[in-house]
Design a protein around this motif. Sequence first.
Motif, PDB file in Angstrom:
ATOM      1  N   PRO A 143     -73.519  66.620 -30.765  1.00 35.04           N
ATOM      2  CA  PRO A 143     -74.731  66.690 -31.596  1.00 35.04           C
ATOM      3  C   PRO A 143     -74.543  65.961 -32.929  1.00 35.04           C
ATOM      4  CG  PRO A 143     -73.538  68.769 -31.664  1.00 35.04           C
ATOM      5  CD  PRO A 143     -72.840  67.928 -30.645  1.00 35.04           C
ATOM      6  N   ASN A 144     -75.654  65.710 -33.608  1.00 33.27           N
ATOM      7  CA  ASN A 144     -75.662  65.110 -34.943  1.00 33.27           C
ATOM      8  C   ASN A 144     -75.076  63.696 -34.975  1.00 33.27           C
ATOM      9  OD1 ASN A 144     -76.719  67.558 -36.025  1.00 33.27           O
ATOM     10  ND2 ASN A 144     -74.630  68.385 -36.153  1.00 33.27           N
ATOM     11  N   VAL A 145     -75.282  62.952 -33.899  1.00 25.55           N
ATOM     12  CA  VAL A 145     -74.802  61.573 -33.885  1.00 25.55           C
ATOM     13  C   VAL A 145     -75.789  60.684 -34.638  1.00 25.55           C
ATOM     14  CG1 VAL A 145     -73.601  61.877 -31.704  1.00 25.55           C
ATOM     15  CG2 VAL A 145     -75.960  61.035 -31.705  1.00 25.55           C
ATOM     16  N   SER A 146     -75.332  59.539 -35.077  1.00 20.68           N
ATOM     17  CA  SER A 146     -76.193  58.605 -35.801  1.00 20.68           C
ATOM     18  C   SER A 146     -77.175  57.936 -34.839  1.00 20.68           C
ATOM     19  CB  SER A 146     -75.346  57.530 -36.492  1.00 20.68           C
ATOM     20  OG  SER A 146     -74.711  56.702 -35.528  1.00 20.68           O
ATOM     21  N   HIS A 147     -78.230  57.378 -35.426  1.00 17.40           N
ATOM     22  CA  HIS A 147     -79.214  56.650 -34.609  1.00 17.40           C
ATOM     23  C   HIS A 147     -78.561  55.469 -33.905  1.00 17.40           C
ATOM     24  CE1 HIS A 147     -82.952  54.662 -33.450  1.00 17.40           C
ATOM     25  NE2 HIS A 147     -82.490  53.551 -34.018  1.00 17.40           N
ATOM     26  N   GLU A 148     -77.647  54.794 -34.611  1.00 16.08           N
ATOM     27  CA  GLU A 148     -76.969  53.633 -34.008  1.00 16.08           C
ATOM     28  C   GLU A 148     -76.142  54.049 -32.797  1.00 16.08           C
ATOM     29  OE1 GLU A 148     -77.023  54.400 -37.180  1.00 16.08           O
ATOM     30  OE2 GLU A 148     -78.287  52.779 -37.996  1.00 16.08           O
ATOM     31  N   HIS A 149     -75.426  55.190 -32.925  1.00 19.00           N
ATOM     32  CA  HIS A 149     -74.607  55.668 -31.802  1.00 19.00           C
ATOM     33  C   HIS A 149     -75.499  56.060 -30.624  1.00 19.00           C
ATOM     34  CE1 HIS A 149     -71.270  57.658 -29.728  1.00 19.00           C
ATOM     35  NE2 HIS A 149     -72.127  58.634 -29.466  1.00 19.00           N
ATOM     36  N   ARG A 150     -76.623  56.719 -30.923  1.00 19.89           N
ATOM     37  CA  ARG A 150     -77.534  57.143 -29.863  1.00 19.89           C
ATOM     38  C   ARG A 150     -78.079  55.928 -29.116  1.00 19.89           C
ATOM     39  NH1 ARG A 150     -82.869  58.057 -28.681  1.00 19.89           N
ATOM     40  NH2 ARG A 150     -83.327  60.001 -27.560  1.00 19.89           N
ATOM     41  N   GLN A 151     -78.463  54.886 -29.859  1.00 16.91           N
ATOM     42  CA  GLN A 151     -79.024  53.707 -29.205  1.00 16.91           C
ATOM     43  C   GLN A 151     -77.950  52.976 -28.404  1.00 16.91           C
ATOM     44  OE1 GLN A 151     -81.801  51.509 -31.453  1.00 16.91           O
ATOM     45  NE2 GLN A 151     -81.602  49.620 -30.275  1.00 16.91           N
ATOM     46  N   ALA A 152     -76.751  52.875 -28.936  1.00 22.64           N
ATOM     47  CA  ALA A 152     -75.678  52.197 -28.208  1.00 22.64           C
ATOM     48  C   ALA A 152     -75.362  52.922 -26.905  1.00 22.64           C
ATOM     49  CB  ALA A 152     -74.428  52.111 -29.085  1.00 22.64           C
ATOM     50  N   GLY A 207     -77.450  54.854 -25.265  1.00 21.49           N
ATOM     51  CA  GLY A 207     -78.604  54.660 -24.391  1.00 21.49           C
ATOM     52  C   GLY A 207     -78.590  53.299 -23.709  1.00 21.49           C
ATOM     53  N   GLU A 208     -78.213  52.263 -24.457  1.00 20.85           N
ATOM     54  CA  GLU A 208     -78.153  50.924 -23.873  1.00 20.85           C
ATOM     55  C   GLU A 208     -77.075  50.849 -22.791  1.00 20.85           C
ATOM     56  OE1 GLU A 208     -77.535  48.520 -27.290  1.00 20.85           O
ATOM     57  OE2 GLU A 208     -79.669  48.477 -27.862  1.00 20.85           O
ATOM     58  N   ARG A 209     -75.961  51.538 -23.014  1.00 23.17           N
ATOM     59  CA  ARG A 209     -74.890  51.549 -22.006  1.00 23.17           C
ATOM     60  C   ARG A 209     -75.375  52.221 -20.720  1.00 23.17           C
ATOM     61  NH1 ARG A 209     -71.341  54.871 -19.927  1.00 23.17           N
ATOM     62  NH2 ARG A 209     -72.066  56.611 -21.211  1.00 23.17           N
ATOM     63  N   ILE A 210     -76.050  53.367 -20.869  1.00 21.15           N
ATOM     64  CA  ILE A 210     -76.569  54.071 -19.700  1.00 21.15           C
ATOM     65  C   ILE A 210     -77.657  53.251 -19.013  1.00 21.15           C
ATOM     66  CG2 ILE A 210     -77.807  56.146 -18.947  1.00 21.15           C
ATOM     67  CD1 ILE A 210     -76.415  57.653 -21.218  1.00 21.15           C
ATOM     68  N   ALA A 211     -78.521  52.606 -19.806  1.00 23.08           N
ATOM     69  CA  ALA A 211     -79.608  51.807 -19.250  1.00 23.08           C
ATOM     70  C   ALA A 211     -79.065  50.661 -18.410  1.00 23.08           C
ATOM     71  CB  ALA A 211     -80.484  51.268 -20.377  1.00 23.08           C
ATOM     72  N   ALA A 212     -78.025  49.990 -18.900  1.00 21.20           N
ATOM     73  CA  ALA A 212     -77.448  48.872 -18.138  1.00 21.20           C
ATOM     74  C   ALA A 212     -76.909  49.345 -16.794  1.00 21.20           C
ATOM     75  CB  ALA A 212     -76.349  48.208 -18.960  1.00 21.20           C
ATOM     76  N   ARG A 213     -76.278  50.519 -16.794  1.00 21.26           N
ATOM     77  CA  ARG A 213     -75.723  51.046 -15.550  1.00 21.26           C
ATOM     78  C   ARG A 213     -76.822  51.477 -14.589  1.00 21.26           C
ATOM     79  NH1 ARG A 213     -74.928  56.131 -14.508  1.00 21.26           N
ATOM     80  NH2 ARG A 213     -74.738  56.760 -16.706  1.00 21.26           N
ATOM     81  N   GLU A 223     -82.814  61.486 -19.370  1.00 20.05           N
ATOM     82  CA  GLU A 223     -82.144  62.710 -18.936  1.00 20.05           C
ATOM     83  C   GLU A 223     -80.633  62.593 -19.089  1.00 20.05           C
ATOM     84  OE1 GLU A 223     -83.492  63.145 -14.962  1.00 20.05           O
ATOM     85  OE2 GLU A 223     -85.534  63.779 -15.508  1.00 20.05           O
ATOM     86  N   GLN A 224     -80.079  61.454 -18.673  1.00 18.27           N
ATOM     87  CA  GLN A 224     -78.634  61.270 -18.774  1.00 18.27           C
ATOM     88  C   GLN A 224     -78.200  61.176 -20.240  1.00 18.27           C
ATOM     89  OE1 GLN A 224     -76.998  58.208 -16.242  1.00 18.27           O
ATOM     90  NE2 GLN A 224     -78.480  58.624 -14.592  1.00 18.27           N
ATOM     91  N   LEU A 225     -78.999  60.503 -21.059  1.00 23.53           N
ATOM     92  CA  LEU A 225     -78.665  60.383 -22.481  1.00 23.53           C
ATOM     93  C   LEU A 225     -78.700  61.746 -23.166  1.00 23.53           C
ATOM     94  CD1 LEU A 225     -78.059  58.590 -24.936  1.00 23.53           C
ATOM     95  CD2 LEU A 225     -80.530  58.257 -25.209  1.00 23.53           C
ATOM     96  N   THR A 226     -79.690  62.559 -22.826  1.00 18.32           N
ATOM     97  CA  THR A 226     -79.777  63.903 -23.407  1.00 18.32           C
ATOM     98  C   THR A 226     -78.559  64.737 -23.035  1.00 18.32           C
ATOM     99  OG1 THR A 226     -82.197  63.845 -23.324  1.00 18.32           O
ATOM    100  CG2 THR A 226     -81.165  66.001 -23.499  1.00 18.32           C
ATOM    101  N   ALA A 227     -78.132  64.618 -21.779  1.00 19.17           N
ATOM    102  CA  ALA A 227     -76.953  65.372 -21.332  1.00 19.17           C
ATOM    103  C   ALA A 227     -75.700  64.942 -22.077  1.00 19.17           C
ATOM    104  CB  ALA A 227     -76.772  65.194 -19.826  1.00 19.17           C
ATOM    105  N   VAL A 228     -75.554  63.642 -22.292  1.00 22.06           N
ATOM    106  CA  VAL A 228     -74.377  63.136 -23.000  1.00 22.06           C
ATOM    107  C   VAL A 228     -74.378  63.581 -24.456  1.00 22.06           C
ATOM    108  CG1 VAL A 228     -73.235  61.046 -23.852  1.00 22.06           C
ATOM    109  CG2 VAL A 228     -74.045  61.157 -21.484  1.00 22.06           C
ATOM    110  N   LEU A 229     -75.540  63.472 -25.115  1.00 20.22           N
ATOM    111  CA  LEU A 229     -75.609  63.795 -26.539  1.00 20.22           C
ATOM    112  C   LEU A 229     -75.549  65.294 -26.797  1.00 20.22           C
ATOM    113  CD1 LEU A 229     -78.316  61.237 -27.747  1.00 20.22           C
ATOM    114  CD2 LEU A 229     -75.831  61.050 -27.855  1.00 20.22           C
ATOM    115  N   ARG A 230     -75.825  66.102 -25.766  1.00 19.32           N
ATOM    116  CA  ARG A 230     -75.724  67.548 -25.921  1.00 19.32           C
ATOM    117  C   ARG A 230     -74.283  67.955 -26.267  1.00 19.32           C
ATOM    118  NH1 ARG A 230     -77.552  69.050 -21.129  1.00 19.32           N
ATOM    119  NH2 ARG A 230     -79.741  68.862 -21.772  1.00 19.32           N
ATOM    120  N   GLU A 231     -73.335  67.165 -25.781  1.00 13.56           N
ATOM    121  CA  GLU A 231     -71.923  67.450 -26.046  1.00 13.56           C
ATOM    122  C   GLU A 231     -71.496  66.973 -27.427  1.00 13.56           C
ATOM    123  OE1 GLU A 231     -70.349  69.246 -23.851  1.00 13.56           O
ATOM    124  OE2 GLU A 231     -72.093  69.171 -22.506  1.00 13.56           O
TER     125      GLU A 231
END
Length: 496
Positions: free
Chosen positions: A67-76, A78-84, A57-65
């Motif tokens: 759009p069209n980011v790379s897979h690498e950026h999306r995973q990075a 997500g990992e930052r949010i997951a750690a927090r 949910e948090q990742l979707t909210a961040v990426l909504r701002e």
Amino acid sequence: MPDRQHLNGAGWQSPATTANGARPPASRPPTPTLEEPASSASIDYTVVRQLRRRISEQLTAVLRETPNVSHEHRQAEGERIAARVVREHVDALGQAGQPVSLRQETELLDAVAADLFGLGRLQSLLDRRDIVNVHIVGCDNVRIEHIDGHISSGPPVADSDDELVSMCQVLAMRAGATERSLSASKPWLDMQLPDGSRLTVIYQVAVRPYVVIRKHTLIDVTLEDLRDKYGAIDALLYDFLTAAVDAGLNIMIAGLADAGKTTMLRGLSARIPEDEQYITLEESRELGTHRKRRWVMSLEAREGHGARAADGRPAGEVTISDMIPITLRLSVQRIIVGEVRSREIVPMLQAMSTSRGSMCTIHARNARSVIDRIIELALQHGPEMTADLARRMAAGAIDLIVYITVEDETRLGGRKHRHVSEVVEVGGMHDDRMVTTTIFGPGPDGRAVPRHLPDRLRDQLVRVGYDPRVLTGYIQLGDSNHGTWTTPLLSLTRRA
């Protein structure tokens, strides 16, 4: 030259020998049993799913701002949010009087990350280097085959069979450029996982979902490796097979399932000059040669989806049989097919008859049944195909059949032994009969030794510097011929 090794267990391991290379006294290892491996700290997968939903949910909210980011950026991100999020969860447990160790926190974060971006609970199995095959019958029956040949049972990979199927459906959607699906209309799945392993899934037509993961322990393998490290071939076979590749002979590699056909195909392919361009065709990418070779064109079949086209096939389907004709227009000499298993045998033979150095693998019970298997598959091509036509096509297209034998003695407390047992020259047709010559045949212990000199292929081999006369002395030895195999085959059932 280092000691030879044998393809034992599902991995390829060196046999135990005495200091002088002799076989030690026969002793039977304990029979493999299903056993629970030592487990790490317990993970509550209900918590893992809750945290994963919160992170998504948090990742979707961040990426909504953005759009069209790379897979690498999306995973990075997500990992930052997951750690927090995991850190906040651990802090909350600590404040509630339930302290979590650093190791438990790390394992929880790994489980959440695997659920979010990886293969869920399957990820831990893929990360282990001691595992070669995993068979899963339902969510809670996990059979693990280890490199050393022993069998163990693993923990559940899902909380229910439905969750296991959902996990596999997500993996199919992540398959990448080549479409894959698992659904009620197509209740099976065959695909390559990110680490190169092969995933096969069957459900609905089975009592419970059935999942098989086959890990490839030998991706970067050469003929030198198969000779010096793994004992699949000896020095005579090595010299002959390298010359066969150099001469551009068309080679069909045959054997039973899990015999090492794909590994042999990788070894032969590694002999092809690095600056040569060639094509690989596979139902599901396994060879991996395109990862190391700049000029390799790797093509993968695509499944169809939805409504059927006018020809009765699912819309969008692209088979190996479809791709072979177009590859003939790509100005390459060699076409390599990972596995021939159906009607694509006909265009494969057509391609071989107009190319040099093409290779493929095929399932067969023994070397003598390879041609029968080719005819059986060719008859699926259509009513215009006959057994005689298929035989003539094979005679005109194939130069060599390399047969690999696997002897599975794990049920007897032993290992799996894999080795080339026969190399057969296909000499064309004579008086409506196919002419074949067994250049290498089974020796006293089943491993291939020289039997006859090549006939039709002799001149092609000589042109690349190979002298077939080196085999003459071994042929004259007859049944006492052991070739140049330097270590004994440690088989429980053979005593050579």
